[in-house]
Structures are given as C-alpha cells and as structure tokens.
Design a protein around this motif. Structure first.
Motif, PDB file in Angstrom:
ATOM      1  N   LEU A  77     109.360  54.645 -32.691  1.00 61.50           N
ATOM      2  CA  LEU A  77     109.437  53.599 -33.510  1.00 61.50           C
ATOM      3  C   LEU A  77     108.606  52.495 -32.956  1.00 61.50           C
ATOM      4  N   LEU A  78     107.652  51.937 -33.707  1.00 62.69           N
ATOM      5  CA  LEU A  78     106.890  50.882 -33.241  1.00 62.69           C
ATOM      6  C   LEU A  78     107.448  49.496 -33.686  1.00 62.69           C
ATOM      7  N   THR A  79     107.531  48.675 -32.885  1.00 68.00           N
ATOM      8  CA  THR A  79     107.979  47.340 -33.335  1.00 68.00           C
ATOM      9  C   THR A  79     106.871  46.241 -32.766  1.00 68.00           C
ATOM     10  N   GLY A  80     106.940  45.141 -33.429  1.00 67.18           N
ATOM     11  CA  GLY A  80     106.209  44.030 -33.165  1.00 67.18           C
ATOM     12  C   GLY A  80     106.010  43.039 -34.388  1.00 67.18           C
ATOM     13  N   GLU A  81     105.292  42.235 -34.395  1.00 67.00           N
ATOM     14  CA  GLU A  81     104.912  41.267 -35.247  1.00 67.00           C
ATOM     15  C   GLU A  81     103.800  41.837 -36.190  1.00 67.00           C
ATOM     16  N   THR A  82     104.001  41.233 -37.624  1.00 70.09           N
ATOM     17  CA  THR A  82     102.528  41.657 -38.455  1.00 70.09           C
ATOM     18  C   THR A  82     101.333  41.486 -37.775  1.00 70.09           C
ATOM     19  N   GLY A  83     100.636  42.397 -37.897  1.00 66.53           N
ATOM     20  CA  GLY A  83      98.915  42.369 -37.486  1.00 66.53           C
ATOM     21  C   GLY A  83      98.951  42.710 -35.884  1.00 66.53           C
ATOM     22  N   THR A  84      99.743  43.221 -35.493  1.00 67.39           N
ATOM     23  CA  THR A  84      99.562  43.573 -33.995  1.00 67.39           C
ATOM     24  C   THR A  84      99.049  45.088 -33.716  1.00 67.39           C
ATOM     25  N   GLY A  85      98.589  45.871 -35.037  1.00 69.02           N
ATOM     26  CA  GLY A  85      97.802  46.857 -34.983  1.00 69.02           C
ATOM     27  C   GLY A  85      98.837  48.239 -34.823  1.00 69.02           C
ATOM     28  N   LYS A  86      99.875  48.348 -35.512  1.00 71.51           N
ATOM     29  CA  LYS A  86     100.804  49.405 -35.480  1.00 71.51           C
ATOM     30  C   LYS A  86     100.304  50.843 -36.259  1.00 71.51           C
ATOM     31  N   GLU A  87      99.621  50.384 -36.982  1.00 74.14           N
ATOM     32  CA  GLU A  87      99.017  51.658 -37.542  1.00 74.14           C
ATOM     33  C   GLU A  87      97.943  52.227 -36.755  1.00 74.14           C
ATOM     34  N   VAL A  88      97.041  51.559 -36.351  1.00 74.37           N
ATOM     35  CA  VAL A  88      96.218  51.895 -35.299  1.00 74.37           C
ATOM     36  C   VAL A  88      96.711  52.804 -34.119  1.00 74.37           C
ATOM     37  N   PHE A  89      97.850  52.167 -33.566  1.00 76.07           N
ATOM     38  CA  PHE A  89      98.594  52.892 -32.711  1.00 76.07           C
ATOM     39  C   PHE A  89      98.977  53.953 -32.973  1.00 76.07           C
ATOM     40  N   SER A  90      99.717  54.095 -34.194  1.00 79.73           N
ATOM     41  CA  SER A  90     100.426  55.133 -34.599  1.00 79.73           C
ATOM     42  C   SER A  90      99.181  56.398 -34.700  1.00 79.73           C
ATOM     43  N   GLN A  91      98.142  56.089 -35.445  1.00 86.88           N
ATOM     44  CA  GLN A  91      96.931  57.197 -35.412  1.00 86.88           C
ATOM     45  C   GLN A  91      96.409  57.595 -34.291  1.00 86.88           C
ATOM     46  N   TRP A 145      98.191  32.069 -33.564  1.00 86.43           N
ATOM     47  CA  TRP A 145      98.125  33.656 -33.915  1.00 86.43           C
ATOM     48  C   TRP A 145      99.309  34.054 -34.587  1.00 86.43           C
ATOM     49  N   LYS A 146      99.842  33.316 -35.620  1.00 84.84           N
ATOM     50  CA  LYS A 146     100.917  33.836 -36.256  1.00 84.84           C
ATOM     51  C   LYS A 146     100.654  35.088 -37.057  1.00 84.84           C
ATOM     52  N   GLY A 147      99.366  35.481 -37.280  1.00 80.46           N
ATOM     53  CA  GLY A 147      98.859  36.920 -37.966  1.00 80.46           C
ATOM     54  C   GLY A 147      98.374  37.829 -37.114  1.00 80.46           C
ATOM     55  N   ASN A 148      98.420  37.357 -35.503  1.00 79.39           N
ATOM     56  CA  ASN A 148      97.957  38.284 -34.582  1.00 79.39           C
ATOM     57  C   ASN A 148      96.517  38.974 -34.796  1.00 79.39           C
ATOM     58  N   ILE A 149      96.161  40.019 -34.583  1.00 77.06           N
ATOM     59  CA  ILE A 149      94.911  40.726 -34.525  1.00 77.06           C
ATOM     60  C   ILE A 149      94.079  40.604 -35.579  1.00 77.06           C
ATOM     61  N   ARG A 150      95.044  40.702 -36.838  1.00 79.09           N
ATOM     62  CA  ARG A 150      94.606  40.675 -38.396  1.00 79.09           C
ATOM     63  C   ARG A 150      93.928  39.463 -38.507  1.00 79.09           C
ATOM     64  N   GLU A 151      94.605  38.252 -38.089  1.00 79.88           N
ATOM     65  CA  GLU A 151      94.440  36.970 -38.454  1.00 79.88           C
ATOM     66  C   GLU A 151      92.885  36.456 -37.639  1.00 79.88           C
ATOM     67  N   LEU A 152      92.919  37.030 -36.437  1.00 79.09           N
ATOM     68  CA  LEU A 152      91.680  36.951 -35.454  1.00 79.09           C
ATOM     69  C   LEU A 152      90.440  37.518 -36.138  1.00 79.09           C
ATOM     70  N   ARG A 153      90.794  38.699 -36.550  1.00 82.61           N
ATOM     71  CA  ARG A 153      89.505  39.379 -37.215  1.00 82.61           C
ATOM     72  C   ARG A 153      89.157  38.543 -38.480  1.00 82.61           C
ATOM     73  N   ASN A 154      89.898  38.188 -39.363  1.00 81.58           N
ATOM     74  CA  ASN A 154      89.702  37.290 -40.398  1.00 81.58           C
ATOM     75  C   ASN A 154      88.749  36.037 -40.027  1.00 81.58           C
ATOM     76  N   VAL A 155      89.207  35.662 -38.996  1.00 78.03           N
ATOM     77  CA  VAL A 155      88.753  34.183 -38.615  1.00 78.03           C
ATOM     78  C   VAL A 155      87.010  34.410 -38.110  1.00 78.03           C
ATOM     79  N   ILE A 156      86.999  35.523 -37.655  1.00 78.68           N
ATOM     80  CA  ILE A 156      85.523  35.899 -36.904  1.00 78.68           C
ATOM     81  C   ILE A 156      84.784  36.206 -38.201  1.00 78.68           C
ATOM     82  N   GLU A 157      85.264  37.067 -39.094  1.00 77.21           N
ATOM     83  CA  GLU A 157      84.393  37.480 -40.108  1.00 77.21           C
ATOM     84  C   GLU A 157      83.995  36.179 -41.083  1.00 77.21           C
ATOM     85  N   ARG A 158      85.034  35.102 -41.244  1.00 73.79           N
ATOM     86  CA  ARG A 158      84.648  33.975 -41.757  1.00 73.79           C
ATOM     87  C   ARG A 158      83.493  33.288 -41.245  1.00 73.79           C
ATOM     88  N   SER A 159      83.639  33.032 -39.580  1.00 70.78           N
ATOM     89  CA  SER A 159      82.858  32.310 -38.682  1.00 70.78           C
ATOM     90  C   SER A 159      81.196  33.124 -38.980  1.00 70.78           C
TER      91      SER A 159
END
Length: 448
Positions: free
Chosen positions: A167-181, A355-369
């Motif tokens: 069971l992987l727990t954590g906020e949205t955007g912390t990379g749970k699917e990457v971790f499961s793979q 960073w309420k959206g965590n890594i996913r939010e960071l990724r989007n911010v860098i893409e935008r920049s």
C-alpha cells in the motif's frame, strides 16, 4: 558485421558453407561438435547458428532449445541429412528459426541467413527497448537524496523481491505510480505484465467491468467475452491507484481476489483463477474512511501488509533543485531550446513554494517556464505570479509597477498561446488558470 557459427561434424560441409557465407560479407566460425559450439558461443557474440541435427555429442534439435534459453537474441537454423516431420515440429517448438534438408536446400541457405540476421537485429532492438523501459522505471532513476525519499526507496527494494501486497500512501503528485512500477520491475514478475487502473476514473459498473471483464451477453452491447485487467496481468502486477475511491461492493470482490486468487466475470457463473501481485495507492486516510463506513476494514488489513509512505515535496525541499534541473533538461529537449541553467532567485522561489501538487506541480511549473523563456537561463520572471508575489523579497526588482506586471502577464499569455498554436484549453492548463480567466485576459489585453 554479423557473426555466423556453423556446427557440423563433416569438415567438407563446414568448409563449403563457411566459404559460401563468408563471400556474402559475414564473419564465420566453425565447430565440429556441440561442446566446441558452446565454447564459441561463450567467447564470441554470435548472431546466427547453423547446426547439424545429428552430432557425435548430441542432438541439434535439443541444442536449439539450449541456445534460445541462454542467448534469446541468437537465431538457429538446423540442417539434417534426412528430414522428418516430428524433428521439424520439435525444432520449431524449441525456437529454431528454420529446419532444412542438406543438399536439396543449399540454395535456401543464404536467403535464410539474411532473414535470420534481420530477426536478430529486431530481437536486439526489442531487448534494448525493454532494458530502457526497465531503467526508466527503476529505483535507480527515482530522483532525490533526502533521507525521506531514501527511506522509501530502501523499503521498496526490500519488499519488491517478495510477493507481499503493498500500500503506497501520500499526497497527490508524489509519484506513487512511478514507485509501483519500480517495485514491479525489481520483482520476479518483471517479465510479466504491469497493469495500472485509477479507481476514481470509472463509475461502479464500468470499474467492475475493467477489473474483472465480462461474458458475452452479460449486458446490452456485450457481444463477446472480454478480459479484465486481472486477466491481463495474470502472473504479473496490478496497480490500483486511488483505491479509497472504490465502491464497497467492489471492495468485497477485490478481497476475494486477495484471499483466494479467484473472481467472477460480469455475467459469468464460472470462477476465474489468477495469480497476481497487487500494489494499491491512496491519498486518503483509509482508517478514517473505515470509521466513516466508506472502506472495508478487512480489505484494509489485506492491502496494508507493507505500507510505504511517499513524502511530499515540502518534506524533501533539498531535492527540489535536482528535480528542477531534471525537468529543465527534459523540456529543453522537447521544445528544442538551449536552456542550460536556473537562476538562484528562481531556485529560492521554488524552495519557498508550498507545493500542494507536489512533483507533478513542479513538473508543470518547469514546463511552463521553459515555454516562456527565450534566454539560456530560467529567471524568476518566468514563474507564475503567485511565486513572484510570495517571494518578491528575492527579486532584484522589488517595486514592479502595476503596468509592468500586466505587461509581463500579457507577454506570458501571448507566448503560451503561440506555443499551443492557439489552443486556449491547453494554454490555460500550462498557465494554471481557468479557461474563463484566460478568455477575460485575452480580451483585457487585446491579444490576437
């Protein structure tokens, strides 16, 4: 240059084949028996083996199985003085590329060798892609050196080699699917299927069908049998994301899978048996969901055999700089821009963000920049306004007038629209504003 190994106890045949094949530009090796053939395979990178069926120390038919088991990308062509159907059938079952008769089929050798080498090239490409995919989703590629992420990675490596439910727990955007793979790819099921499903993305009826499949006639439009993801992932891994959103009656069916390895397809009365590993993930507090009557307590204890809590980005601020540079490289390549550095002001602004959206939010911010930047370095001005407002003390230009901010905003919107080729929905996503807000600002700034 492709390398060909000829194994035959008749020297005249070896010499003749060697000469014919080498004239085509191939590098040829010879062996008089299976023992010497095996030695040559160990020391040379052979592509195709041409082997006699009857040799002093064994059968070429059985040898083809040995080759395919130990050297999967190598192709085997078998030669026989007296062809027979049972041997031919067994040879193909053992993985031989072809089975031909000596003498009568000499004119087939060269075309067969070319076809076999083409398949070898394809085999190698597939193995390379599988390796790249495995590397992409391995623990070694998870970015970060903070003690929080290191602890999660160490836990993942330890449980991966078992068959325990995770069971992987954590906020949205912390990379749970990457971790499961990564867990799947480090397990003994890594050669089997990894199938992921988001339990919150379907209605109850659709989710049941996606999970378990259905029999023909189970409902209107079900004209043929359909497999669910448990069938597709048999002997592999199923990743159930957002398991806290699963309806209660489906939770009971999932519990049956965990306890007995069996389930009923929709509209079926015959049990389907499967062997899968389940990795579940949630951003909810399942114990609170149990108290509220939204989650089964018995299922919780079955999926919570091994819990890994993935840290939020706020808990691993020391990893932000490394993650930012990784995303910068990714999006610089994607956009064809040569942006190779990040200003200190920009990095400080990232580190102070919640960073309420965590890594996913960071990724989007860098893409935008990256989209908005025309220079070789990411600057503070390319960050969304809330970063600049919160971190205005960082900026050298502390007293921007309202007009300057509006001007910068107009430029950012125009650049984003240019990047999306006028797609306003995509532009709103990258700018992280509502589509209605974007239309209002387009009108306000008179952007064409």
């Amino acid at each position: 240059m492709n390398r060909i190994l000829i194994i035959d106890d008749e020297e005249k045949i070896r010499t003749l084949l060697s000469r014919i094949i080498s004239l085509e530009g191939f590098e040829v090796f010879q062996a008089s028996d299976l023992r010497n053939g095996k030695k040559r395979l160990e020391i040379s990178e052979i592509d195709v083996v041409i082997c006699d069926v009857k040799l002093p120390d064994g059968s070429g038919v059985e040898f083809s199985k040995f080759v395919k088991d130990k050297y999967p990308s190598v192709e085997v062509i078998l030669l026989t003085a007296f062809g027979n159907i049972p041997d031919g059938v067994q040879a193909i079952k053992n993985g031989a590329f072809d089975y031909i008769t000596k003498g009568d089929d000499n004119n087939k050798i060269i075309p067969l060798v070319y076809k076999a080498t083409e398949k070898v090239a394809l085999n190698k490409r597939v193995l390379q892609l599988e390796k790249q995919l495995g590397n992409k989703y391995s623990f070694d590629t998870i970015i970060g050196k903070s003690k929080q992420i290191k602890f999660a990675i160490d836990s993942g490596k330890k449980v991966a080699v078992t068959d325990a439910t995770v069971l992987l727990t954590g906020e949205t955007g912390t990379g749970k699917e990457v971790f499961s793979q990564a867990i799947h790819n480090a397990s003994n099921r890594s050669k089997q299927n990894f199938v992921a499903i988001n339990c919150s993305a379907f209605s109850k009826e659709l989710l049941e069908n996606e999970l378990f499949g259905h029999k023909a006639g189970a409902f209107t439009g079900a004209i043929k049998d359909s497999k669910g993801i448990f069938d597709e992932a048999n002997n592999g891994t199923v990743f159930l994301d957002e398991i806290g959103e699963m309806p209660l009656d489906l939770q009971a069916k999932l519990l049956r899978v965990l306890e007995s390895g069996e389930f009923l397809k929709v509209g079926d009365n015959k049990v389907t048996k499967i062997n899968v590993r389940i990795i579940a993930a949630t951003n909810r507090d399942l114990e609170k969901e149990i108290e509220a009557g939204n989650f089964r307590e018995d299922l919780f204890y079955r999926i919570n055999i091994f819990n890994i809590s993935l840290p939020s980005l706020r808990e691993r601020v020391s990893d932000i700089e490394e993650l930012a540079h990784y995303f910068l490289k990714t999006f610089s390549i994607k956009t064809g821009k040569k942006i190779n550095s990040i200003s200190q002001d920009y990095l400080e602004a990232l580190k102070q963000h919640p960073w309420k959206g965590n890594i996913r939010e960071l990724r989007n911010v860098i893409e935008r920049s990256v989209i908005l930047t025309d220079e070789s370095e990411l600057e503070l001005i390319s960050l969304p306004s809330d970063f600049q407002n919160v971190n205005s003390n960082i900026s050298d230009n502390k007293n921007l007038s309202a007009f300057s901010l509006a001007s910068a905003e107009k430029i950012q919107i125009q650049k984003t629209l240019n990047y999306t080729k006028g797609n306003k929905a995509e532009a709103a996503r990258l700018l992280e504003i509502g589509i209605a807000t974007l239309y209002r600002k387009i009108e306000e700034y008179k952007i064409s």
